[in-house]
Design an enzyme around this catalytic site. Sequence first.
Site, short mmCIF file in Angstrom:
data_model
loop_
_atom_site.label_atom_id
_atom_site.label_comp_id
_atom_site.label_asym_id
_atom_site.label_seq_id
_atom_site.Cartn_x
_atom_site.Cartn_y
_atom_site.Cartn_z
N PHE A 1 -6.01 -3.74 3.51
CA PHE A 1 -6.69 -3.46 4.80
C PHE A 1 -5.73 -2.88 5.84
CE2 PHE A 1 -8.31 -7.52 2.97
CZ PHE A 1 -9.43 -7.00 2.36
N PHE B 1 -7.43 1.84 12.12
CA PHE B 1 -6.16 2.34 12.64
C PHE B 1 -6.24 2.79 14.10
CE2 PHE B 1 -2.34 5.17 12.31
CZ PHE B 1 -1.49 4.35 11.60
N ARG C 1 -4.66 7.49 17.33
CA ARG C 1 -5.98 7.52 16.70
C ARG C 1 -7.04 6.88 17.60
NH1 ARG C 1 -8.85 8.49 11.67
NH2 ARG C 1 -7.05 9.48 10.74
N THR D 1 -3.15 11.75 10.65
CA THR D 1 -2.88 12.66 11.76
C THR D 1 -1.46 13.22 11.68
OG1 THR D 1 -2.42 10.74 13.14
CG2 THR D 1 -4.61 11.70 13.29
N ARG E 1 -7.40 -1.18 8.90
CA ARG E 1 -8.66 -0.44 8.68
C ARG E 1 -9.25 0.13 9.98
NH1 ARG E 1 -13.00 -3.33 4.72
NH2 ARG E 1 -13.82 -1.48 3.73
N GLN F 1 0.83 -1.20 0.00
CA GLN F 1 0.00 0.00 0.00
C GLN F 1 0.87 1.25 0.00
OE1 GLN F 1 -2.64 -2.13 3.31
NE2 GLN F 1 -3.27 -0.01 3.05
N GLU G 1 -12.59 3.33 5.72
CA GLU G 1 -12.60 2.85 7.09
C GLU G 1 -13.90 3.04 7.86
OE1 GLU G 1 -9.04 5.26 7.46
OE2 GLU G 1 -8.18 3.70 8.72
#
Lengths: 490, 783
Positions: free
Chosen positions: B245, B361, B327, B459, B359, B214, B730
């Site tokens: 994912f 996170f 997160r 973030t 997914r 990814q 997500e």
Amino acid sequence: MARVRREIRFLLNGRRIALANVQPECTLLDFLRLECRLTGTKEGCAEGDCGACTVLVGRLDETGLVYEGVNACIRFLASLDGCHVVTVEHLKRADGTLHPVQQALVDHHGSQCGFCTPGFVMSLYALAMRTPHPSTTEIEKALQGNLCRCTGYESIVRAARAISAYGDLRDDPLAAEREAVTAELTAMRDGARVEIGEGRARLVIPANVDDLAEVLGAEPHATLVAGATDVGLWVTKFMRDIAPVVFIGGLSQLRTVREEDGVLTIGAGVSYTQAMPHLAARIPALGPLFERIGGEQVRNQGTIGGNIANGSPIGDTPPPLIALGARLTLRHGETRRTIPLEDFFIDYGKQDRRPGEFVEAVHVPLPSADARFAAWKVSKRRDEDITAVLGAFHLRIADDGTVAMARIAYGGMAATPKRARAVEEALVGKPWTPATVEEALSAYERDFTPISDMRASAEYRMLAAKNLLKRFFLETSGGGPLQVTRHEAA
Amino acid sequence: MTTHEARDIARSRIAGGAGAAHRHDSAHKHVTGEAIYIDDMAEPAGTLHAYLGLSTVACGTMRAMDLKQVEEAPGVVAVLTAKDVPGVNDISPAGLHDEPIFPEKRVEFFGQPLFAVVAQTREAARRACRLAKIEYAEEPAIIDIAEARAGAARLVARPLQLSRGDATRAIAAAPHRLKGSMRAGGQDHFYLEGQIALAVPGEDGDVTVHSSTQHPSEVQHMVAHALGVPANAVTIEVRRMGGGFGGKETQANLFAVVAAIAARRTGRPVKLRPDRDDDMTATGKRHDFLIDYEVGFDDEGNILGVDLTYAARCGFSADLSGPVTDRALFHCDNAYYYPAVRAVSQPLYTNTVSNTAFRGFGGPQGMLGAERIIDEVAFALGKDPLEIRKRNFYGGAGRNVTPYHQEVEDNLLARIVAQAEESAGYAARRQAIAAFNEKSAIVKRGIALTPVKFGISFTATHFNQAGALVHVYTDGSVHLNHGGTEMGQGLYIKVAQVVAEEFQIDLDQVKITATTTGKVPNTSATAASSGSDLNGMAAQDAARQIKNRLIDFAAERHGVPREQIAFLPGRVRVGNQEIPFPELVREAYMARVQLSAAGFYKTPKIHWDREAGRGRPFYYFAYGAACTEVSIDTLTGEYVVERVDIVHETGRSLNPAIDLGQIEGGFVQGMGWLTTEELVWDEKGRLMTHAPSTYKIPLASDRPKVFNVTLADWAENAEPTIHRSKAVGEPPFMLAISVLHALSDAVASVAGHTICPRLDAPATPERVLMAVERLKREAAGKA
């Protein structure tokens, strides 16, 4: 001795293949991907669980040419002698037109990453061939052996419902070549024994059951392979050397089911799929149980004989068969012995099978009309999971309301499939009442000391085992649903 | 995709523009098996195969590593260990230097790759791996979260603290207080295509790696560092993944790096693909959490203050654990306003595989804490949890500030939840369920409606940028490339739709090409749901540059003002005439107009001061709500999901068919996380659930029996995102929290809804049954 042939022959996407040099451990998937460069068939897990490698295997049985979905990853190449292997590459027409199954999946957005998709195509194709207008339940059953991580399946099921609107499968590739394939496969049946290689590379496909007895007499420590749903993993996961290998999955004499004097005799090579209609018709409680063994592909390949012979403590067929009082016929050369099934399981990994001996058939007495029989599997995931606890209950109530006979057996509760003799004793002769059941629960600790593992804790196993007896009792007393249900009755 | 048949140029719409429910660009190749994944690629002549040798202890040092038998095994060409790394022996994505490719001495988890074998065939390499003789000085391993935080807890990343108001005082002063803790299990990605890389050596020490990743740019950097070459010597290419994912955000690095080192060493192409069991053992997963919470609330169920600690099993290295645990805190509120809040993270070191992106996170785990608090308050007051939820939603004066001091500006909670409640018939069904449970002794039903508010943006602010490359060829066909990767989520088709829309050409005139670091550099991971937001904008920017040049050219050539030039379907109106797009392009080419452009985008408005715990980390929020009904069997704990009703907003969807697939798929994946997907480690730190035979992701027969999904199409993104769409990768995952709470509701029925079931996740049949038993016991004790 049977005539010997030194090569295997089969059809691949309608094309004739003859191989004189086949390693016994070579899987169909490796052959397709590495040798033939047919890369539409994917490897997702190499253990028969994800279905990304699903292909169809056509074989001749008494009803004619039958196609079934199987997992190419754990199917040994040599076991395909006399079969027609169909991969996803065979479906699209030469003019580029997609097959109805394929077009339905495209139009209903049934693929995302697409890696599992060829496997779904093949499973849905198999379903469409036998059931042109499947119910949602039938679709779910047909897809029990196919994992998709992206779609949540909803779009795939929508596509499956719509397949018949995309064309008539009567003029699809397999239908068109059906006669030719049947003729070719028939011609391949030459009644010969196949022998290839020596030592660690040796494999044998006996010509018939008598020949099998002879082969095993000469090579008593050979590995017997029927459906390979277990042995396949010895190779793909543990890289064990299993040669010499004797492939028995194609022996039609072992693939018979017959009923005589209230006893159903199931040949050791009968697959779950093949046994299911017979068993479900005569012992209805076994239908829903069998539907939860593996996925469709595993049920098409795996055999009851193999499930018994490998002696797993979590095999799904031994507990119900033990509860039914099944007997097992083992054969060595021309000598046969028949023993109670429960006596076959000696200890973990240890069965009463002597060198050179093979399981020939299991004999299942049908429960009497006044008997009650039930078998339930408990697993983390409803379908295509390995048993945490499986309980089978066989009971007869006398006219005076007392328990006249009880045979109760469990899987997942001990090192072998095992009868709950203390529980049975606590029930027999007592009135069939909640109080008796409650009392019998304390007998479980005498019968079982289950283990904790990744499937379930010992505590849960014990509790669920006891609760299955409660469920069995409640089944006779009514009062709301006793189980959650996914599949409405077939 | 280019076709040359005559097109009806007077059409009013193009085929497959923005907003069209177009099929996935590869759908027809998926179904025929023609879509090429890395393992399907024709192998270059001389390709060798590598395989990884894994540690068999969880913690200790290697006293001796005897690889003689490995080297001598049939077919073996080379054996690689730490000393064979030409450059830097590190693949820490956090830059902390805490993750060796192969450790020199120290083994930190069971299944850690220690060496690699390169052989003529994969089979030979795999067999040879088993011949290694490694002597370990084994040490006690820290496996579980509880062990990890006992005493002086070692952390893999800096913890975060969020606070607003005085939580301690608010809780102390509240009419009601309670505290508890919950466990949320991890999750294996179970992408169907496992990790894989194929490295092809070039001249001058160059290497091209086909990697199922990814994050091609990160793989590029890792390979460059490991080889000790500049980034410009390394090209990473990925056409598609068979699922990601989050599991291929950083976890693909190792495989690419080892393949590249092997290719450098042997001068031959090298492919590395682990078996599923090794893949699951040696790669990171979703973090499992132990969440401690304390809440103060009033008689009506208004939350007055919360104090939360999120402890996570991070494994032996940081990987992405810092941002993941951050997160989690960013979502400790989910949809609820906390008048006073303190939330801290504990990213704990453990001797397990280093956990990673998945997914959501950390967001899903964060929300579980919030929803557990809601449940606790509801049970304590004997109220319907939905009532407590609605009471505590963001909204109203002074109730719009998150624990990280970002204002919730685009609040759609009330409307979304009202629509979900209405379409699900929540109130009537709750009554019907109560009536059913009254009569049914064994099977019990439960229902729950839970909301999702999920923050969109990386973030780490600097990741919120993207590039794209668009060429228009002289026949009017378009070549599209961007930094996003395709893992099945439909990013490629969405971005292609954006470009088709821009030029007003049919979608099949846009060629989608494989992501490569050679065309678009310095890209961010395709992650954080940001793929189409970022790359769609970058591609639009590229297309607009070319369009502007075409407009300038047409204005000049035809002597019309720019305002009188418009791109219509398949053609361009220039004053009074309409010129087919290819014709205008050809004219422009002849006039030496540049028909290629690199586009760029960076998300505006966002900023984040981690030290202060303040800022606007998210550009916007995505909202949804789900109502789930389940049945449980109180004898075995087995259950089925009877019905699910989802309302989820995607702004002005770029592709409703793709978005629907993301919602359905995300939900079922989330359901798997919270129900049957259980990761089990033994006391030695061995992962016992390392294959689909033991690790159970949902099947078709696990999906909701009735599954109604509505895309809330009445909302457009309040921010000017690409065509006012919203990210969808997500957020729907967390709609599945409604399944856990429906199960909890069903369990609660055995004790008359007077005791909070405190059902941990995953709620396996075992956990459900044990919760039922506990509630029955406690209810009997109360009576």
